[in-house]
Design a protein around this motif. Structure first.
Motif, PDB file in Angstrom:
ATOM      1  N   ILE A 256       0.837  -1.190   0.000  1.00  0.00           N
ATOM      2  CA  ILE A 256       0.000   0.000   0.000  1.00  0.00           C
ATOM      3  C   ILE A 256       0.884   1.257   0.000  1.00  0.00           C
ATOM      4  O   ILE A 256       0.840   2.093  -0.858  1.00  0.00           O
ATOM      5  CB  ILE A 256      -0.953   0.026   1.219  1.00  0.00           C
TER       6      ILE A 256
ATOM      7  N   PHE B 157       3.483  -0.407  -7.578  1.00  0.00           N
ATOM      8  CA  PHE B 157       4.196   0.861  -7.582  1.00  0.00           C
ATOM      9  C   PHE B 157       3.482   1.834  -6.650  1.00  0.00           C
ATOM     10  O   PHE B 157       2.283   1.745  -6.418  1.00  0.00           O
ATOM     11  CB  PHE B 157       4.362   1.451  -8.992  1.00  0.00           C
TER      12      PHE B 157
ATOM     13  N   GLU C 280       3.236  20.149 -11.120  1.00  0.00           N
ATOM     14  CA  GLU C 280       4.051  20.034 -12.332  1.00  0.00           C
ATOM     15  C   GLU C 280       4.300  21.413 -12.924  1.00  0.00           C
ATOM     16  O   GLU C 280       5.346  21.689 -13.499  1.00  0.00           O
ATOM     17  CB  GLU C 280       3.333  19.163 -13.358  1.00  0.00           C
ATOM     18  N   ILE C 281       3.289  22.246 -12.800  1.00  0.00           N
ATOM     19  CA  ILE C 281       3.363  23.564 -13.418  1.00  0.00           C
ATOM     20  C   ILE C 281       3.794  24.598 -12.390  1.00  0.00           C
ATOM     21  O   ILE C 281       3.554  24.426 -11.200  1.00  0.00           O
ATOM     22  CB  ILE C 281       1.984  23.954 -13.957  1.00  0.00           C
TER      23      ILE C 281
END
Lengths: 703, 703
Positions: free
Chosen positions: B97, B282, B361-362
């Protein structure tokens, strides 16, 4: 209560819990659905809506059939192996990452068939150059399904070909009931169009299996769909069959959702179901295996006070609830109101959180694009909202529900396809940013939106108005101002007709001609939209105590003509303060406007994505007749200049600026802003950029 | 290149790739780190910083030791079973988890030991009532570790007790190298404080194992830490040992990150490593098993143009890079600049995306709270930023880096603990909303922040200034205006001293007394902060060509006194337009202010969370001396009233309002706004609410 049983009752099945069903509640068939009524309206092909429908009947249906063939879904019911199944085979058939797109193939086929049948039912649809191909495809697909159906009635490609053992063991993720619901709606459409029962009988057998397997009884699994859809489809079936088991099943599926079942150790069904599979995987949009918000099983519907999770799931569930008894109808109204009041964009777009394709937990979180923190506005969600609105209107006329339905249709829904019928939107952001552009796509791995659009356009006549005869009075409730003619079948076998000519959505001029046999009269309700100014009705309407909010009421003789006019001055709309946005949307009537780079080349080249540009709230606009494709429309040009944000003042760390000293924040540019209807965006070039809402420039902020 | 080898070289290890190492780059030991220099500065206990440190030495260290005992981490190196391990046992030791909190216990212990050693090294720390208990705990923990170390040198509780087979097989998730790095830093601190090599020798053995196992050689695993930390710790070790293998290892760990390795079939290491484990899991913050952004392995550092992912991981990596050669230093500067220019709050908070505890991200996505779409600002991230700033300053003086370091320290970092030393912040939102309050917490399951705070406060003397002697000139670079005295050990064995008395962060009055033996002189650099007005220096500084941006330079004789004064008028700061926020932050000098409900009861009761309240940008403030706990400070009261947003105008669907018609948007309230320093929030009551940035009211928008 209790007197509803008629027709055969399967002796091998637990009796439905009829004591929960409220017999005083109106049954769905008493409020006919667009699926049942659309064919009675012929939409004028030369009108705005008619021209749009022509794009669908002549282009979109064909585009989508080609895509289904290309994608592999068309052939899926032949039960062959498709390479796209390989990824699931490697995972041992388990859903370990995400619902693989092939899971939905059955529904894609169903929705295409459904849409095709709707268009084949209409005069304009019948004229399509592809009619023969469509009929042939429908027959072929139904024949495949007949062969693919298992002996117990089960019909589903994935669990017949890829994972035989997993059938009906993961309702949460595997979309079996979702697929069934769409196939069922397709079968109903097929039956209505063709008179043939072949497809419908297949689905009845599958529904029998599901009704036997799932339910509240001791020997039944207390399951319900992970993705709501079957509930509303079964109620459409009930309207056709009047079989109380179908109503009870639909009711059960909605009412059972989210219950903590004593017989399951106090667990909700999906948690119990996962334990049976010894499966600890949970969907990426869930916080834990117990987290039901994404699929709206965090609590029973009665206890859900705000609309949460995946927006299409939520709104399909609300659609079904709005067709059930009083308490569930109240739940539907409460959640729909939360959606439209607190979680909807001015374009009728719904869903601001891309990661879950759904709702923010909190109200008024409505970022316009990725750089503001999100914006999803899935086409299917706005269609679902229209579906809820229509069901709410079928109970009780409401200007609010009507305005919402129209706003969704004419902005977020209509924009879902390009005007050449070849490309589609799934996500409908209000602004682009970074490397994005506003292009539509040829298709999608998960392609739920295009066929949903098409069947909605196929049903459009059913969204236009509703009619009901009581004694000698024909009630006509107008939903949308459109140009079309509706035949009303009277109990006596005679016919009445209502014919509307309207210049909407561009001008308020509308004429309504009513013709009924002698001895009949009309009770008509005409919308007075919230955006209409100087609304005039002739003949005058009844005295105000007969009004419904947002509606005018008229009592008229058998032969009547009604004239309606109203103005639609351009208006600027500010979002709720809790959005933390001091911005303006531009609207004219039900049409919301957007600025795209195509019309504003020089301006947008200097201010990519129109970032940092604002409008005075006193800005006025000139209307400009224009045409895109073969659709005439009205564009707008601002009469005042656009402003750009100036950052003047001492800079500090963190890119901040010290304010004060009387420095102005906005500088005037020598540029006007050109706007097109939001639905018409991205039709004239590729790689364009856009912005729909603009920062408001306060008068004291300008040089 | 090539002449760096000294000391033993393990013959069983591949030679380090020395050809990659740039011998012209300054070595870390040439730029002594606060860990090496802090003890040379005695901070005045009666000063602001001194009083804060007393909270840590007398209260926080003890609180944290008690929490470690309570949590289970204290005993972990006894290698017994702890019930908290059960969840991993059920999962077969796999991380299915999330990284389970017990994974980090080793580092929690390490950081506490490290912090304790720092305080035990200082006069004020030695006076703690808990000194004996701390020393005893340190000895006990080291003895446990000595027994717990495996024969090959491995030291780690989780893979010794819970999952023996999994040792060093999942560098991506299991934090083994992270734990090692913190234990290493603790061992260095222990050695410096006690002179004892016991702990250090343990860690050297572990490091030897890691250097043998991981590296670029053919027979080595090309791995590096999932959570950066070991890289920078190994460089701290190198400064101590001058062993070139340690430098090469640190360099390797940073340079190898994100490479697509030909020997691994073109895969990045973590993807290959997962395949070896046959593990498809992942991390929840990754989009796929190939998605390296969260841990900054999406590309080699040279190719990363924007700072992404988990903010503490990113900034620890940048810290290490800033201690390496020219190209990596350039990478560090580029990413740090992106962080501070585009992704940092005015409070020095870093990280706006809660789901990944990291960066958008921005650029310029800086929501102040949950209702604006996020805000995380983890305490550890601001500490990491301070660490980078200090390393950048060690290369080259820069007013920008200094201002950032101070802004982080005095706002987001200092606020990380309550002034009674008992509670802590992990997340540092700028505004509360909904059901939230602004309370700190007693502890956290993942408790990285409190001990990180404590060791930073322990090192404070090292962040104050740096000194270096060249010939007869003593260079003194002042970083922070504080009250303290530093001894400078001269090469001749003599001593010089610099003593600063400063009223910062509240007033700019500062005196600096310099004393050196005859024949020496001083080259001093004094900060001229961006917020300082009417800056006066006596004696005057050198002519401008000797200036560094944000710094004044002075050449002074052996015995000198410098006086500095400057004003700090309150200023209002506007964020970058691309934040889409038209708001104001209030600052005075380096201190950013916030409004809490405690001081604004009536106002906040009527406007929960101060939602919908704005300030004119011409608002001025009165300074109010106040005290919280035993810390004197300056509060602010606005001289003008606060405004509330009024929604007037016709309402439409979606909670929008038609604007125009001259209706005003803000109404004046009969209320002033009272502000306290952001670091001092939430110390006087429980359950309070706060807001740091307020909408700007334009003059033309008020009644």
């Amino acid at each position: 209560m209790g007197n509803l049983i008629s027709g055969p009752v399967a002796t091998s099945m637990e009796p439905p819990i009829i004591e929960e069903l409220d017999s005083s509640a109106s049954r769905p068939y008493e409020r006919p659905h667009p699926q049942e009524t659309f064919h009675q309206t012929v939409i004028d092909t030369d009108s705005f809506y008619g021209k749009i429908r022509t794009v669908y009947s002549e282009r979109v249906l064909k585009t989508q059939l080609d895509q289904l063939r290309k994608q592999g879904s068309y052939e899926a019911f032949k039960l062959g192996w498709h390479p796209k199944y390989d990824v699931q085979k490697l995972q041992g058939g388990k859903c370990t990452i995400y619902s693989p797109p092939t899971l939905f193939w059955d529904s894609d086929v169903g929705k295409w068939i459904e849409a095709a049948c709707y268009f084949l039912s209409s005069p304009d649809g019948k004229r399509s150059p592809h009619t023969a191909e469509f009929i042939s495809a429908i027959d072929e697909l139904i024949a495949m399904m007949a062969k693919a159906q298992q002996s117990d009635g089960y019909l589903g490609t994935y669990f017949t070909v890829v994972d035989k053992a997993g059938k009906l063991k993961n309702l949460r993720d595997m979309h079996e009931m979702y697929n069934c619901g769409h196939l069922l709606e397709a079968a109903l459409a097929h039956h209505r169009w063709s008179g043939d029962r072949k497809f419908l009988n297949l689905m009845l057998k599958y529904i029998d299996l599901l009704m036997k397997t799932f339910g509240p009884g001791k020997n039944q699994l207390h399951g319900y769909p992970g993705h709501p859809e079957l509930e509303l489809a079964v109620l459409r079936l009930y309207s056709e069959t009047r079989d109380p088991r179908h109503y009870a099943f639909g009711h059960y599926l909605v009412a059972a959702r989210g219950k903590r079942e004593t017989s399951l150790g106090g667990k909700p069904f999906f948690v119990w179901e996962a334990e049976q599979r010894k499966d600890t995987f949970f969907h990426a949009s869930m916080a834990s295996i117990d987290d039901g918000r994404y699929h709206q099983w965090h609590a029973p519907l009665h206890e859900q006070d705000t609309i949460l999770g995946h927006s299409v799931r939520a709104l399909y569930l609300v659609t079904a609830a709005s067709d059930l008894d009083g308490k569930l109808l109240d739940d539907a109204k409460r959640l729909w109101s939360d959606c439209v009041d607190n979680k909807m964009y001015p374009t009728g777009g719904i869903g601001s959180i891309p990661d879950i394709e759904g709702f923010s937990e909190i109200p008024h979180f409505l970022p316009n694009g990725h750089d503001e923190g999100g914006c999803y506005a899935e086409t299917c969600a706005s269609i679902a909202c229209m579906m809820v609105c229509e069901r709410l209107l079928s109970h009780e006329l409401s200007g609010n529900a009507r305005d919402v339905m129209e706003r969704c249709l004419l902005n977020n829904v209509l924009g879902g396809a390009s005007l050449d019928g070849k490309q589609f939107y799934y996500v409908n952001r209000l602004a682009t940013c970074g490397d994005e552009n506003a292009d539509r796509s040829d298709w999608f791995e998960v392609c739920c939106c295009p066929p949903n659009l098409t069947r909605t356009m196929g049903l459009l006549g059913g969204y236009m108005w509703s009619a009901k005869t009581k004694g000698k009075t024909i009630s006509l409730n107008v939903y949308l101002y459109m140009s079309g003619k509706r035949i009303v079948e009277l109990p006596s076998g005679e016919k009445a007709a209502a014919e509307m000519q309207s210049e909407m959505p561009w001008q308020g001029r509308t004429t309504l001609k009513l013709q009924a046999p002698e001895g009949y009269d009309w009770s008509v309700r005409i919308p007075e939209p919230e955006y209409a100014e100087d609304f005039k009705l002739s003949p005058s309407d009844l005295s105000p105590q007969n009004h419904v909010g947002g509606y005018r009421s008229l009592a008229l003789p058998a032969q009547s003509t009604v004239s309606i006019t109203f103005d639609m001055p351009v208006r600027l709309l500010a979002p709720h303060p809790a959005t933390h946005q001091d911005t303006l949307a531009i609207a004219r009537g039900p049409i919301v406007y957007t600025a795209e780079s195509y019309d504003n080349t020089r301006l947008e080249e200097a201010h990519r994505h129109f970032e940092g540009l604002g409008l005075l709230e006193t800005t006025t606009f000139v209307e400009v007749p224009m045409q895109i494709g073969n659709i005439p429309m009205i564009g707008l040009i601002s009469q005042q200049n656009v402003y750009e944000k100036t950052i003047s003042g001492k800079k500090e760390i963190g890119s901040m600026t010290v304010v004060g000293g009387g420095k102005k924040r906005w500088g005037e540019l020598e540029e006007k802003l050109r706007l097109v209807p939001f639905f018409a965006r991205s039709n004239r070039d590729k790689g364009g950029r856009l912005r729909t809402m603009f920062p408001r420039v306060a008068v004291s902020d300008v040089e």
